[in-house]
Enzyme design. Sequence first.
Site, PDB file in Angstrom:
ATOM      1  N   GLY A 265       0.820  -1.211   0.000  1.00  0.00           N
ATOM      2  CA  GLY A 265       0.000   0.000   0.000  1.00  0.00           C
ATOM      3  C   GLY A 265       0.851   1.256   0.000  1.00  0.00           C
ATOM      4  N   HIS A 438     -18.522  -5.309 -35.079  1.00  0.00           N
ATOM      5  CA  HIS A 438     -18.230  -6.743 -35.055  1.00  0.00           C
ATOM      6  C   HIS A 438     -17.049  -7.039 -35.970  1.00  0.00           C
ATOM      7  CE1 HIS A 438     -18.929 -11.059 -34.955  1.00  0.00           C
ATOM      8  NE2 HIS A 438     -18.788 -11.077 -36.275  1.00  0.00           N
TER       9      HIS A 438
END
Length: 460
Positions: A265, A438
């Site tokens: 962290g 597509h």
Amino acid sequence: MLVLGAGPGGYSAAFRAADLGLSVVLVERYDTLGGVCLNVGCIPSKALLHNAAVIDEARELAAHGISFGEPKIDLDKLRGYKDSVVAKLTGGLAGMAKARKVTVVHGVGEFADPNHLTVKSADGKTQTLRFKQAIIAAGSQSVKLPFLPQDDRIVDSTGALLLREVPKKMLIIGGGIIGLEMGTVYSTLGARLDVVEMLDGLMQGADRDLVKVWQKKNAYRFDNIMLKTKTVGAEAKKDGIYVTFEGEGAPKEPQRYDLVLQAVGRSPNGKKIGADRAGIAVTDRGFIEVDRQMRTNVPHIYAIGDIVGQPMLAHKAVHEGHVAAEAAAGQKSFFDARVIPSVAYTDPEVAWVGLTEDEAKKQGIKVEKGVFPWAASGRAIANGRDEGFTKLIFDAETHRILGGSIVGTHAGDLISELALAVEMGADVVDIAKTIHPHPTLGESVGMAAEVAEGVCTDLP
Ligand code: FAD
């Protein structure tokens, strides 16, 4: 306007303030602009991850009848490539500052009072800058585990990015995004990995079903994934770092590693800038509290980025920087983001935005989901990467989209459509009726909406 810190938050705020007509001075302790993100964070890590992904993909082509030899890795050149990417971007920022007449002062800044900042430069000289308004963007630093010894073989993310050598055996302490990204790079270059995580799963924040897909694909990189386990000690010996663990996944004996990465962290720099002398309230953990205009308790001083709280992400810092600069210039800007996307740039990538399914369950929010498995995506199959899926989360009654998650190649690029959907208050049908090109991976977002609408039912 004085801006303290030239990371994504600071330079964005400085440039926006200058564009709005304010006279701006930007104070940065390091020689280059760009902060953690450009110098030792987002950008160098992605430069390395890109190369790792190409190697991994080339290896997978063997299954399609195309084989390459084992890659010859010249670490000096790879490091040079990474450094050149960083230099291009940080150099670009210097040019942008100049073009806007933003004065850049290099040195460590500390507030002297609510209208003055003293800056100590590398040569020891001190100057005091007077300001009418200020934006604090001093960022964060990695948390260091106090019991780990000082040793070159124990590094944080900045040390790992130096890529001094590829260890045979590496430990990642902390199973979050930064650790797993760096682990991906080192593993592709030849290191065997162990990871230790205190909580019960890697990549916290993401839905577990996504993480499962990532974990299945990446299992081969790891010797040991230790969950619900803590690192409790380490000893530096000649032949390696011996690390001791405690918890459910802990091996009994100390384990030997050639490199240990601490990725537990980051902590904010709020207590290191003399904030008290300017009367700015800082929390015990070092965060600066702000209102929705990014204003601190001292009305002419703003704060943005990692120093004001989670999520510690560059895109959040940039957005906050713009709000602070606009508010300081008298505009009615507010930080009003509904969602902030998160992305793990691992392979596959894991991305999520807004409400996740696991959060909805925990909070008892009644949601439904539309899931499109990439095993039904022509493009994903053609790419040989159909392990992923796209998931929409929406309000069970109104069908308003509340969030979404994607695991698969390029998930980080695909998640923006879902961020926009939440920001625009889109319903599932809005996405289902939008024609997606597509064959693309982006089509999976439209298909997930069609699944939710009951249009697309015969899936694998
Ligand atoms: P910072 O980038 O931390 O900048 C603060 C600046 O202030 C620094 O340049 C610092 O030198 C300067 N400073 C501090 N104190 C002083 C002082 N007293 N005087 C003068 N200057 C001072 N985020 C993402 O969104 N995507 C990613 O892919 C991503 N990858 C990451 C990978 C790694 C390895 C790491 C460590 C972080 C990553 N992050 C990523 C997080 C991201 O880097 C931070 O969220 C972001 O840099 C925060 O910006 P900031 O402007 O708040 O602060």
